[in-house]
Design a protein around this motif. Structure first.
Motif, short mmCIF file in Angstrom:
data_model
loop_
_atom_site.label_atom_id
_atom_site.label_comp_id
_atom_site.label_asym_id
_atom_site.label_seq_id
_atom_site.Cartn_x
_atom_site.Cartn_y
_atom_site.Cartn_z
N TYR A 210 0.85 -1.21 0.00
CA TYR A 210 0.00 0.00 0.00
C TYR A 210 0.88 1.25 0.00
O TYR A 210 2.05 1.18 0.34
N ALA A 211 0.26 2.37 -0.31
CA ALA A 211 0.92 3.66 -0.07
C ALA A 211 -0.16 4.66 0.31
O ALA A 211 -1.34 4.50 -0.06
N LEU A 212 0.26 5.69 1.04
CA LEU A 212 -0.67 6.76 1.39
C LEU A 212 -1.05 7.51 0.11
O LEU A 212 -0.19 7.85 -0.69
N SER A 213 -2.34 7.76 -0.08
CA SER A 213 -2.74 8.45 -1.32
C SER A 213 -2.89 9.95 -1.12
O SER A 213 -2.96 10.70 -2.08
N LYS A 214 -2.96 10.40 0.13
CA LYS A 214 -2.96 11.85 0.39
C LYS A 214 -2.30 12.14 1.72
O LYS A 214 -2.23 11.27 2.59
N THR A 215 -1.79 13.34 1.85
CA THR A 215 -1.07 13.66 3.07
C THR A 215 -1.90 14.54 4.01
O THR A 215 -1.51 14.79 5.14
N LYS A 216 -3.04 15.03 3.53
CA LYS A 216 -3.96 15.78 4.40
C LYS A 216 -5.18 14.92 4.65
O LYS A 216 -5.63 14.18 3.78
N PHE A 217 -5.73 15.01 5.86
CA PHE A 217 -6.88 14.15 6.14
C PHE A 217 -7.79 14.78 7.17
O PHE A 217 -7.39 15.63 7.98
N LYS A 218 -9.05 14.37 7.11
CA LYS A 218 -10.02 14.74 8.15
C LYS A 218 -11.04 13.61 8.25
O LYS A 218 -11.12 12.76 7.36
N GLY A 219 -11.79 13.57 9.33
CA GLY A 219 -12.81 12.55 9.50
C GLY A 219 -12.25 11.19 9.85
O GLY A 219 -12.90 10.17 9.61
N LEU A 220 -11.03 11.14 10.41
CA LEU A 220 -10.47 9.86 10.84
C LEU A 220 -10.66 9.67 12.34
O LEU A 220 -10.69 10.64 13.10
N THR A 221 -10.77 8.41 12.76
CA THR A 221 -10.80 8.13 14.20
C THR A 221 -9.40 8.38 14.77
O THR A 221 -8.43 8.52 14.03
N THR A 222 -9.31 8.42 16.10
CA THR A 222 -8.01 8.66 16.74
C THR A 222 -6.99 7.60 16.31
O THR A 222 -5.84 7.93 15.99
N GLN A 223 -7.42 6.34 16.30
CA GLN A 223 -6.49 5.27 15.92
C GLN A 223 -6.08 5.37 14.45
O GLN A 223 -4.91 5.15 14.12
N GLU A 224 -7.05 5.68 13.60
CA GLU A 224 -6.72 5.83 12.17
C GLU A 224 -5.72 6.97 11.96
O GLU A 224 -4.75 6.83 11.21
N ALA A 225 -5.96 8.09 12.66
CA ALA A 225 -5.04 9.23 12.53
C ALA A 225 -3.66 8.87 13.06
O ALA A 225 -2.63 9.28 12.49
N HIS A 226 -3.62 8.06 14.11
CA HIS A 226 -2.35 7.59 14.67
C HIS A 226 -1.57 6.79 13.63
O HIS A 226 -0.36 6.99 13.41
N VAL A 227 -2.27 5.88 12.94
CA VAL A 227 -1.63 5.07 11.91
C VAL A 227 -1.15 5.95 10.75
O VAL A 227 -0.03 5.80 10.26
N VAL A 228 -1.99 6.88 10.32
CA VAL A 228 -1.62 7.75 9.20
C VAL A 228 -0.39 8.60 9.56
O VAL A 228 0.54 8.75 8.75
N ASN A 229 -0.37 9.13 10.79
CA ASN A 229 0.80 9.92 11.20
C ASN A 229 2.06 9.07 11.26
O ASN A 229 3.15 9.55 10.92
N TYR A 230 1.92 7.82 11.67
CA TYR A 230 3.06 6.90 11.68
C TYR A 230 3.58 6.68 10.25
O TYR A 230 4.78 6.74 9.98
N ILE A 231 2.64 6.42 9.32
CA ILE A 231 3.02 6.22 7.91
C ILE A 231 3.73 7.46 7.37
O ILE A 231 4.79 7.38 6.75
N LEU A 232 3.15 8.63 7.63
CA LEU A 232 3.74 9.89 7.13
C LEU A 232 5.15 10.10 7.67
O LEU A 232 6.05 10.50 6.93
N SER A 233 5.34 9.80 8.95
CA SER A 233 6.66 10.06 9.53
C SER A 233 7.68 9.03 9.08
O SER A 233 8.85 9.34 8.91
N ARG A 234 7.26 7.78 8.88
CA ARG A 234 8.20 6.72 8.53
C ARG A 234 8.39 6.53 7.03
O ARG A 234 9.50 6.33 6.56
N PHE A 235 7.30 6.51 6.29
CA PHE A 235 7.37 6.09 4.87
C PHE A 235 6.97 7.21 3.91
O PHE A 235 7.09 7.03 2.70
N LYS A 236 6.46 8.31 4.44
CA LYS A 236 5.93 9.39 3.60
C LYS A 236 4.94 8.80 2.58
O LYS A 236 4.03 8.09 3.00
N THR A 237 5.14 9.08 1.29
CA THR A 237 4.20 8.50 0.31
C THR A 237 4.81 7.28 -0.39
O THR A 237 4.29 6.82 -1.40
N LEU A 238 5.92 6.76 0.18
CA LEU A 238 6.50 5.53 -0.38
C LEU A 238 5.65 4.33 0.02
O LEU A 238 4.95 4.36 1.03
N PRO A 239 5.72 3.23 -0.75
CA PRO A 239 4.92 2.05 -0.42
C PRO A 239 5.36 1.40 0.90
O PRO A 239 6.51 1.51 1.31
#
Ligand code: MN
Ligand code: MN
Length: 305
Positions: A210-239
């Protein structure tokens, strides 16, 4: 392209080269895919790089986009397999993308030789101003000489910082419509895929990358936002893949639920496995990364060229 950027491309390439040398002696039939994946990616990190994408271990008719799932504990390399290992290394976002094929089936040695020769011959023609189609022509002619087909809907690509497919496509066949040319100050991955089948891949149902398809987000649960922030900090938009979340401490079931809900919220791009359209065909692949500086053409992932 300044010296610092060049040195990061070279460091990524050197790490990739050393990992490939290790893999040639390390991989054996019977080896578990999860062990192979974790060992390889850890070696990339220990050498001072980061994986630019999950290791692709694509066996026989699978061409690409297959990395071991966390519960694939029994999957292993077997006698008779044709195994493509595709690794990406990045240093500060500057990527080395390289692949090898290991063949345990003597009847398919020619298939492996064809993609190896196609790559070697392509690398010799690359220079500033050379058309991408010149590489495609060499790959197609080499495949045909051996009695096989190149895979027409897979190809090489330009690379950019934190971007694996940066826009240019280097065809695996003599595509006369492709007018693009190699440019100075650019990095490219050249990757002939050669097949005993139709020379055309289709998407399978399995998704392991998988890869992140966007770097801005809204309407996520706390856990979902936690995962997205982890992806952004570690992998950015790389797979990335599910194996890379161990330190968050989720159960596999919860991790899959979270990834699925992010997918439903259009936060994730999926990379379905790519398979030969002819069942039971075999595919081989070799790949190197090429850097065109103002002075020279450097194969970053292989100092023997
Ligand atoms: Mn690759
Ligand atoms: Mn590539």
């Amino acid at each position: 392209m300044d010296e610092e950027v060049i040195s990061k491309y070279l460091k990524a390439g050197d790490i990739a080269w050393r990992v490939k040398q290790f893999l040639y002696s390390y991989i054996k039939p019977g080896m578990k895919l999860l062990e192979l994946a974790n060992t390889t990616e850890n070696m990339i990190r220990e050498l001072g790089g980061e994986p630019a994408f999950p290791i692709n271990i694509s066996i026989n008719s699978i061409a690409a986009h297959k990395t071991p799932l966390l519960d694939e504990v029994d999957s292993a390399i077997t006698e008779d397999d044709v195994v493509k290992i595709d690794i990406g290394v990045h240093v500060d976002g500057y990527i080395a993308d390289t692949a090898i094929t290991l063949c345990y089936n003597d009847k398919l040695n020619n298939l492996v030789e064809a993609s190896k020769e196609a790559l070697e011959k392509s690398l010799k023609v690359i220079n500033e101003g050379v058309r991408f189609s010149a590489v495609g022509k060499v790959i197609e002619e080499t495949a045909k000489k051996y009695g096989f087909k190149p895979i027409r809907n897979l190809g090489g690509h330009s690379l950019d910082r934190y971007v694996i497919h940066a826009g240019d496509v280097i065809p695996n066949y003599g595509d006369v419509m492709q007018l693009g040319k190699f440019r100075r100050g650019m990095a490219y991955a050249i990757e002939p895929f050669i097949s005993t089948g139709n020379g055309y891949v289709v998407e399978g149902s399995e998704v392991s990358i998988y890869a992140l398809s966007k770097t801005k987000f809204k309407g996520l649960t706390t856990q979902e936002a936690h995962v997205v922030n982890y992806i952004l900090s570690r992998f950015k938009t790389l797979p990335f893949c599910e194996r890379w979340f161990s330190e968050l401490g989720f159960s596999l079931n919860n991790l899959r639920i979270l990834l699925n809900s992010l997918k439903l919220k259009n936060m994730l791009r999926e990379y379905p496995v790519l398979i030969e359209s002819l069942p039971k065909a075999y595919i081989s692949q070799f790949e190197e990364t090429v850097l065109i500086t103002s002075k020279e053409v450097i194969i970053t992932t292989n100092p023997t060229f």
